[in-house]
Design a protein around this motif. Sequence first.
Motif, PDB file in Angstrom:
ATOM      1  N   ARG A 163       0.670  -1.253   0.058  1.00  0.00           N
ATOM      2  CA  ARG A 163      -0.138  -0.091  -0.159  1.00  0.00           C
ATOM      3  C   ARG A 163       0.874   1.110  -0.121  1.00  0.00           C
ATOM      4  N   PHE A 164       1.982   1.184   0.716  1.00  0.00           N
ATOM      5  CA  PHE A 164       2.799   2.398   0.881  1.00  0.00           C
ATOM      6  C   PHE A 164       3.453   2.544  -0.653  1.00  0.00           C
ATOM      7  N   ASN A 165       4.038   1.556  -1.121  1.00  0.00           N
ATOM      8  CA  ASN A 165       4.685   1.606  -2.412  1.00  0.00           C
ATOM      9  C   ASN A 165       3.714   2.125  -3.344  1.00  0.00           C
ATOM     10  N   THR A 166       2.492   1.577  -3.386  1.00  0.00           N
ATOM     11  CA  THR A 166       1.602   2.149  -4.515  1.00  0.00           C
ATOM     12  C   THR A 166       1.227   3.598  -4.342  1.00  0.00           C
ATOM     13  N   LEU A 167       0.839   3.891  -3.040  1.00  0.00           N
ATOM     14  CA  LEU A 167       0.405   5.295  -2.804  1.00  0.00           C
ATOM     15  C   LEU A 167       1.731   6.485  -3.103  1.00  0.00           C
ATOM     16  N   TYR A 168       2.805   5.962  -2.602  1.00  0.00           N
ATOM     17  CA  TYR A 168       3.881   7.030  -2.344  1.00  0.00           C
ATOM     18  C   TYR A 168       4.876   6.791  -3.635  1.00  0.00           C
ATOM     19  N   GLY A 169       5.191   5.642  -4.106  1.00  0.00           N
ATOM     20  CA  GLY A 169       6.338   5.248  -4.631  1.00  0.00           C
ATOM     21  C   GLY A 169       6.504   5.721  -6.124  1.00  0.00           C
ATOM     22  N   LYS A 170       5.450   6.404  -6.650  1.00  0.00           N
ATOM     23  CA  LYS A 170       5.288   6.846  -8.226  1.00  0.00           C
ATOM     24  C   LYS A 170       5.918   5.703  -9.025  1.00  0.00           C
ATOM     25  N   GLY A 171       5.516   4.442  -8.779  1.00  0.00           N
ATOM     26  CA  GLY A 171       5.877   3.388  -9.754  1.00  0.00           C
ATOM     27  C   GLY A 171       7.132   2.704  -9.191  1.00  0.00           C
ATOM     28  N   GLU A 172       7.885   3.214  -8.046  1.00  0.00           N
ATOM     29  CA  GLU A 172       9.013   2.594  -7.753  1.00  0.00           C
ATOM     30  C   GLU A 172       8.485   1.884  -6.265  1.00  0.00           C
ATOM     31  N   SER A 173       9.504   0.755  -5.852  1.00  0.00           N
ATOM     32  CA  SER A 173       9.398   0.246  -4.616  1.00  0.00           C
ATOM     33  C   SER A 173      10.524   1.027  -3.640  1.00  0.00           C
ATOM     34  N   ILE A 174       9.721   1.819  -2.898  1.00  0.00           N
ATOM     35  CA  ILE A 174      10.632   2.474  -1.853  1.00  0.00           C
ATOM     36  C   ILE A 174      11.016   1.458  -0.712  1.00  0.00           C
ATOM     37  N   ILE A 175      10.161   0.708  -0.220  1.00  0.00           N
ATOM     38  CA  ILE A 175      10.382  -0.254   0.651  1.00  0.00           C
ATOM     39  C   ILE A 175      10.341  -1.576   0.368  1.00  0.00           C
ATOM     40  N   THR A 176      11.254  -2.242   0.815  1.00  0.00           N
ATOM     41  CA  THR A 176      11.506  -3.844   0.143  1.00  0.00           C
ATOM     42  C   THR A 176      10.253  -4.569   0.681  1.00  0.00           C
ATOM     43  N   GLU A 177       9.853  -5.592   0.234  1.00  0.00           N
ATOM     44  CA  GLU A 177       8.899  -6.541   0.466  1.00  0.00           C
ATOM     45  C   GLU A 177       9.325  -7.722   0.997  1.00  0.00           C
ATOM     46  N   PRO A 178       9.494  -7.994   2.157  1.00  0.00           N
ATOM     47  CA  PRO A 178      10.132  -9.196   2.670  1.00  0.00           C
ATOM     48  C   PRO A 178       9.385 -10.674   2.554  1.00  0.00           C
ATOM     49  N   ARG A 179      10.218 -11.450   2.253  1.00  0.00           N
ATOM     50  CA  ARG A 179       9.424 -13.056   2.381  1.00  0.00           C
ATOM     51  C   ARG A 179       9.914 -13.599   3.639  1.00  0.00           C
ATOM     52  N   GLU A 180       9.001 -14.596   4.008  1.00  0.00           N
ATOM     53  CA  GLU A 180       9.271 -15.239   5.359  1.00  0.00           C
ATOM     54  C   GLU A 180       9.989 -16.534   4.961  1.00  0.00           C
ATOM     55  N   PHE A 181      10.757 -16.960   5.930  1.00  0.00           N
ATOM     56  CA  PHE A 181      11.565 -18.326   5.813  1.00  0.00           C
ATOM     57  C   PHE A 181      11.081 -19.051   6.946  1.00  0.00           C
ATOM     58  N   ILE A 182      10.398 -20.187   6.680  1.00  0.00           N
ATOM     59  CA  ILE A 182       9.876 -20.982   7.487  1.00  0.00           C
ATOM     60  C   ILE A 182      10.883 -22.270   7.843  1.00  0.00           C
ATOM     61  N   SER A 183      11.011 -22.608   9.134  1.00  0.00           N
ATOM     62  CA  SER A 183      11.892 -23.623   9.487  1.00  0.00           C
ATOM     63  C   SER A 183      11.237 -25.046   9.224  1.00  0.00           C
ATOM     64  N   ASN A 184      12.059 -26.217   9.338  1.00  0.00           N
ATOM     65  CA  ASN A 184      11.379 -27.424   8.914  1.00  0.00           C
ATOM     66  C   ASN A 184      10.607 -28.042  10.053  1.00  0.00           C
ATOM     67  N   THR A 185      10.890 -27.226  11.349  1.00  0.00           N
ATOM     68  CA  THR A 185      10.091 -27.558  12.544  1.00  0.00           C
ATOM     69  C   THR A 185       9.474 -26.142  13.142  1.00  0.00           C
ATOM     70  N   PRO A 186       8.443 -25.666  12.390  1.00  0.00           N
ATOM     71  CA  PRO A 186       7.846 -24.387  12.673  1.00  0.00           C
ATOM     72  C   PRO A 186       7.591 -24.183  14.028  1.00  0.00           C
ATOM     73  N   ARG A 187       6.924 -25.361  14.654  1.00  0.00           N
ATOM     74  CA  ARG A 187       6.299 -25.507  15.920  1.00  0.00           C
ATOM     75  C   ARG A 187       6.555 -26.633  16.639  1.00  0.00           C
ATOM     76  N   LEU A 188       6.936 -26.341  17.758  1.00  0.00           N
ATOM     77  CA  LEU A 188       7.389 -27.386  18.736  1.00  0.00           C
ATOM     78  C   LEU A 188       6.359 -27.401  19.734  1.00  0.00           C
ATOM     79  N   ILE A 189       5.770 -28.727  19.912  1.00  0.00           N
ATOM     80  CA  ILE A 189       4.776 -28.888  21.193  1.00  0.00           C
ATOM     81  C   ILE A 189       5.383 -28.895  22.565  1.00  0.00           C
ATOM     82  N   GLY A 190       4.624 -28.546  23.272  1.00  0.00           N
ATOM     83  CA  GLY A 190       5.202 -28.533  24.826  1.00  0.00           C
ATOM     84  C   GLY A 190       5.340 -29.667  25.603  1.00  0.00           C
ATOM     85  N   LEU A 191       5.927 -29.788  26.652  1.00  0.00           N
ATOM     86  CA  LEU A 191       6.273 -31.161  27.350  1.00  0.00           C
ATOM     87  C   LEU A 191       5.107 -31.601  27.780  1.00  0.00           C
ATOM     88  N   ASP A 192       4.030 -30.739  28.049  1.00  0.00           N
ATOM     89  CA  ASP A 192       2.809 -30.996  28.657  1.00  0.00           C
ATOM     90  C   ASP A 192       1.931 -31.779  27.595  1.00  0.00           C
TER      91      ASP A 192
END
Length: 330
Positions: A163-192
Amino acid sequence: MKRILTGDRTTGKLHIGHYVGSLQNRVALQDAYDTFIILADVQALTTHFENPGLINESIYDVAIDNLSVGLDPNKITLFQQSRVKAIAELTIFYSMLVSVNALRHNPTIKTEAKQYGFDDLSYGFLGYPVSQAADMTFCNADLVPVGEDQVPHIEQARKIIRRFNTLYGKGESIITEPREFISNTPRLIGLDGNSKMGKSLGNAIYLSDTKEAVNQKIKLAVTDKNRISIKDKGNPDICTVSKYHQVFNPSSYNDICEMCKNASIGCVACKKQLSQAVNSLLEPFREKRAYYESHRDEVRAIIETGSEKANQIGNETVEQVKSAMSIQLI
Ligand code: SF4
């Protein structure tokens, strides 16, 4: 070099769920990426504002957790969120670009509000994803290694940035859009057996736990409750210990499951094997931890240097953002 932003709220020591969910990826990626690690003391206030002492002490705890697992202070930038003014400024600007309803419907906000018993959400708690967007973008991060529960926040951040880049970027990407990097074990259950290991849930093995503490905690871990005697055949699919074997002792996982199913291993022996595997992971971390705990001034200097660098980069980003938004005297 592409850039990574990741980190932890300073609300207590980190546990092995954090390690497999994010920290081990940070270590693996630190040579290939310019890595920024945030000690998120401002975001810690969203849930722990009544406990400033814990937040303050946790700044060192979390820093030492990160350093002790193998993050190299000569390669990474470890910084304190509250020292980087740009993050606060960007949070205000971005807050104009997101609706209250979008934040209210964020699944992570809903889950955490329930977990902390918040009926009437504070402005700061509701705005947590906006603040995270500021974290990711003050340094124009390309990649954000996170656990599964943080993905909705990254999606929200991307919407704000687009939204920021579209509104204020005048066709350019001012702010980088990051992507996530998910681990092979994204969630570990609790001991309980709880679906998630959590700092506040009392079901965690901490990276700072001693060998004895690890042994004791694993002894009490929830197993297949239907397996009363060693002669009973077990069901590893409903056992916490087997799930931990899968993550921390993968080479023996299939054998353990088989032995459990045909009652050729008892739960005590099975848990002992798991304790050995977890302790052999933690042992090298304990050596590094002992060093940093006895060199607290060094840790302080690492945080101060990192915060200065983050501040400089953040100030440049804020100037670009303000200029794009025409927030300047002409
Ligand atoms: Fe769980 Fe191991 Fe006991 Fe099977 S033998 S129920 S996997 S602790």
